[in-house]
Structures are given as structure tokens and as C-alpha cells.
Design a protein around this motif. Structure first.
Motif, PDB file in Angstrom:
ATOM      1  N   PRO A 140       8.293  -9.896  -7.026  1.00 43.38           N
ATOM      2  CA  PRO A 140       9.060 -11.151  -7.046  1.00 43.38           C
ATOM      3  C   PRO A 140       8.259 -12.314  -7.633  1.00 43.38           C
ATOM      4  O   PRO A 140       8.824 -13.181  -8.290  1.00 43.38           O
ATOM      5  CB  PRO A 140       9.385 -11.405  -5.571  1.00 43.38           C
ATOM      6  CG  PRO A 140       9.383 -10.066  -4.958  1.00 43.38           C
ATOM      7  CD  PRO A 140       8.301  -9.307  -5.678  1.00 43.38           C
ATOM      8  N   TRP A 141       6.960 -12.338  -7.411  1.00 49.93           N
ATOM      9  CA  TRP A 141       6.139 -13.395  -7.988  1.00 49.93           C
ATOM     10  C   TRP A 141       6.075 -13.264  -9.512  1.00 49.93           C
ATOM     11  O   TRP A 141       6.115 -14.255 -10.231  1.00 49.93           O
ATOM     12  CB  TRP A 141       4.723 -13.321  -7.400  1.00 49.93           C
ATOM     13  CG  TRP A 141       3.746 -14.172  -8.139  1.00 49.93           C
ATOM     14  CD1 TRP A 141       3.552 -15.506  -8.010  1.00 49.93           C
ATOM     15  CD2 TRP A 141       2.840 -13.738  -9.166  1.00 49.93           C
ATOM     16  NE1 TRP A 141       2.588 -15.930  -8.875  1.00 49.93           N
ATOM     17  CE2 TRP A 141       2.131 -14.861  -9.596  1.00 49.93           C
ATOM     18  CE3 TRP A 141       2.573 -12.511  -9.741  1.00 49.93           C
ATOM     19  CZ2 TRP A 141       1.163 -14.790 -10.590  1.00 49.93           C
ATOM     20  CZ3 TRP A 141       1.613 -12.439 -10.727  1.00 49.93           C
ATOM     21  CH2 TRP A 141       0.921 -13.571 -11.141  1.00 49.93           C
ATOM     22  N   ALA A 142       5.987 -12.040 -10.016  1.00 47.56           N
ATOM     23  CA  ALA A 142       5.804 -11.814 -11.446  1.00 47.56           C
ATOM     24  C   ALA A 142       7.113 -11.855 -12.224  1.00 47.56           C
ATOM     25  O   ALA A 142       7.093 -12.036 -13.442  1.00 47.56           O
ATOM     26  CB  ALA A 142       5.122 -10.469 -11.682  1.00 47.56           C
TER      27      ALA A 142
ATOM     28  N   LEU B 147      -1.174   8.605   2.905  1.00 49.70           N
ATOM     29  CA  LEU B 147       0.258   8.342   2.758  1.00 49.70           C
ATOM     30  C   LEU B 147       0.601   6.944   3.264  1.00 49.70           C
ATOM     31  O   LEU B 147       1.354   6.208   2.615  1.00 49.70           O
ATOM     32  CB  LEU B 147       1.072   9.403   3.502  1.00 49.70           C
ATOM     33  CG  LEU B 147       2.578   9.225   3.470  1.00 49.70           C
ATOM     34  CD1 LEU B 147       3.106   9.348   2.049  1.00 49.70           C
ATOM     35  CD2 LEU B 147       3.232  10.240   4.388  1.00 49.70           C
ATOM     36  N   ALA B 148       0.042   6.562   4.399  1.00 51.94           N
ATOM     37  CA  ALA B 148       0.288   5.222   4.940  1.00 51.94           C
ATOM     38  C   ALA B 148      -0.239   4.148   3.994  1.00 51.94           C
ATOM     39  O   ALA B 148       0.413   3.110   3.801  1.00 51.94           O
ATOM     40  CB  ALA B 148      -0.358   5.097   6.309  1.00 51.94           C
ATOM     41  N   MET B 149      -1.387   4.393   3.381  1.00 48.51           N
ATOM     42  CA  MET B 149      -1.937   3.420   2.434  1.00 48.51           C
ATOM     43  C   MET B 149      -1.043   3.278   1.208  1.00 48.51           C
ATOM     44  O   MET B 149      -0.803   2.162   0.733  1.00 48.51           O
ATOM     45  CB  MET B 149      -3.355   3.832   2.024  1.00 48.51           C
ATOM     46  CG  MET B 149      -4.373   3.608   3.096  1.00 48.51           C
ATOM     47  SD  MET B 149      -6.034   4.243   2.747  1.00 48.51           S
ATOM     48  CE  MET B 149      -6.319   3.814   1.062  1.00 48.51           C
ATOM     49  N   VAL B 150      -0.547   4.387   0.693  1.00 49.68           N
ATOM     50  CA  VAL B 150       0.344   4.341  -0.471  1.00 49.68           C
ATOM     51  C   VAL B 150       1.622   3.594  -0.124  1.00 49.68           C
ATOM     52  O   VAL B 150       2.091   2.740  -0.902  1.00 49.68           O
ATOM     53  CB  VAL B 150       0.641   5.765  -0.982  1.00 49.68           C
ATOM     54  CG1 VAL B 150       1.786   5.765  -1.975  1.00 49.68           C
ATOM     55  CG2 VAL B 150      -0.600   6.373  -1.600  1.00 49.68           C
ATOM     56  N   LEU B 151       2.200   3.878   1.036  1.00 52.90           N
ATOM     57  CA  LEU B 151       3.420   3.183   1.453  1.00 52.90           C
ATOM     58  C   LEU B 151       3.171   1.686   1.629  1.00 52.90           C
ATOM     59  O   LEU B 151       4.017   0.867   1.255  1.00 52.90           O
ATOM     60  CB  LEU B 151       3.970   3.795   2.734  1.00 52.90           C
ATOM     61  CG  LEU B 151       4.523   5.206   2.606  1.00 52.90           C
ATOM     62  CD1 LEU B 151       4.931   5.734   3.962  1.00 52.90           C
ATOM     63  CD2 LEU B 151       5.683   5.252   1.639  1.00 52.90           C
TER      64      LEU B 151
ATOM     65  N   TYR C  14       4.970  -1.271  -0.516  1.00 50.50           N
ATOM     66  CA  TYR C  14       5.649  -2.352   0.194  1.00 50.50           C
ATOM     67  C   TYR C  14       5.153  -3.716  -0.288  1.00 50.50           C
ATOM     68  O   TYR C  14       5.955  -4.609  -0.580  1.00 50.50           O
ATOM     69  CB  TYR C  14       5.423  -2.212   1.702  1.00 50.50           C
ATOM     70  CG  TYR C  14       5.973  -3.367   2.490  1.00 50.50           C
ATOM     71  CD1 TYR C  14       7.333  -3.455   2.764  1.00 50.50           C
ATOM     72  CD2 TYR C  14       5.140  -4.383   2.953  1.00 50.50           C
ATOM     73  CE1 TYR C  14       7.843  -4.518   3.481  1.00 50.50           C
ATOM     74  CE2 TYR C  14       5.640  -5.446   3.671  1.00 50.50           C
ATOM     75  CZ  TYR C  14       6.995  -5.515   3.930  1.00 50.50           C
ATOM     76  OH  TYR C  14       7.502  -6.568   4.626  1.00 50.50           O
ATOM     77  N   VAL C  15       3.842  -3.881  -0.387  1.00 51.91           N
ATOM     78  CA  VAL C  15       3.277  -5.159  -0.835  1.00 51.91           C
ATOM     79  C   VAL C  15       3.704  -5.466  -2.266  1.00 51.91           C
ATOM     80  O   VAL C  15       4.048  -6.608  -2.585  1.00 51.91           O
ATOM     81  CB  VAL C  15       1.741  -5.154  -0.685  1.00 51.91           C
ATOM     82  CG1 VAL C  15       1.105  -6.336  -1.399  1.00 51.91           C
ATOM     83  CG2 VAL C  15       1.360  -5.150   0.782  1.00 51.91           C
ATOM     84  N   LEU C  16       3.719  -4.449  -3.118  1.00 51.88           N
ATOM     85  CA  LEU C  16       4.148  -4.677  -4.494  1.00 51.88           C
ATOM     86  C   LEU C  16       5.595  -5.157  -4.555  1.00 51.88           C
ATOM     87  O   LEU C  16       5.904  -6.136  -5.241  1.00 51.88           O
ATOM     88  CB  LEU C  16       3.981  -3.398  -5.321  1.00 51.88           C
ATOM     89  CG  LEU C  16       2.563  -3.056  -5.742  1.00 51.88           C
ATOM     90  CD1 LEU C  16       2.534  -1.679  -6.388  1.00 51.88           C
ATOM     91  CD2 LEU C  16       2.016  -4.098  -6.681  1.00 51.88           C
TER      92      LEU C  16
END
Length: 59
Positions: free
Chosen positions: A37-39, A21-25, A29-31
Motif C-alpha cells: 500500500p505504501w508503494a 513457515l511462520a516467518m514466511v507468512l 503479511y507485512v508486505l
């Protein structure tokens, strides 16, 4: 791929689920903070054209 990740996480099933769950969150967040915003300027979503008065009305 998910099975490989699950097998390589430490701990029992509850700890693995919490880490997953922490990895998915973190990935979400990074996306939202960096990748989207970059894309955004590279995507053609703001280039919308609408023809006014050129269509036929449904009767």
C-alpha cells in the motif's frame, strides 16, 4: 542465506520448518499490509493510455 537462517533456528527439523513457515507468512503479511500500500502511489500502473482508432486492423 537460507542455509544460514536454517542453521540458526532452534529445534529439530520439524520445529525449524514450522518456524520457517511462520516467518514466511509474517513476511507476506507485512508486505501486503504495509509495503505494497505504501508503494502503490509510487508505481505507474494507473497511468495507462490507449489510442483509439489509431491502429490498423489485421486483415
Amino acid at each position: 542465506m537460507y542455509g544460514w537462517i536454517w542453521r540458526h533456528l532452534p529445534g529439530n527439523a520439524w520445529l525449524r520448518a514450522l518456524i520457517s513457515l511462520a516467518m514466511v507468512l509474517l513476511i507476506v503479511y507485512v508486505l501486503f499490509q504495509y509495503v505494497f500500500p505504501w508503494a502503490e502511489p509510487l508505481l505507474p500502473f494507473n497511468e495507462v493510455t490507449v489510442d483509439q482508432g489509431m491502429g490498423t486492423a489485421a486483415r
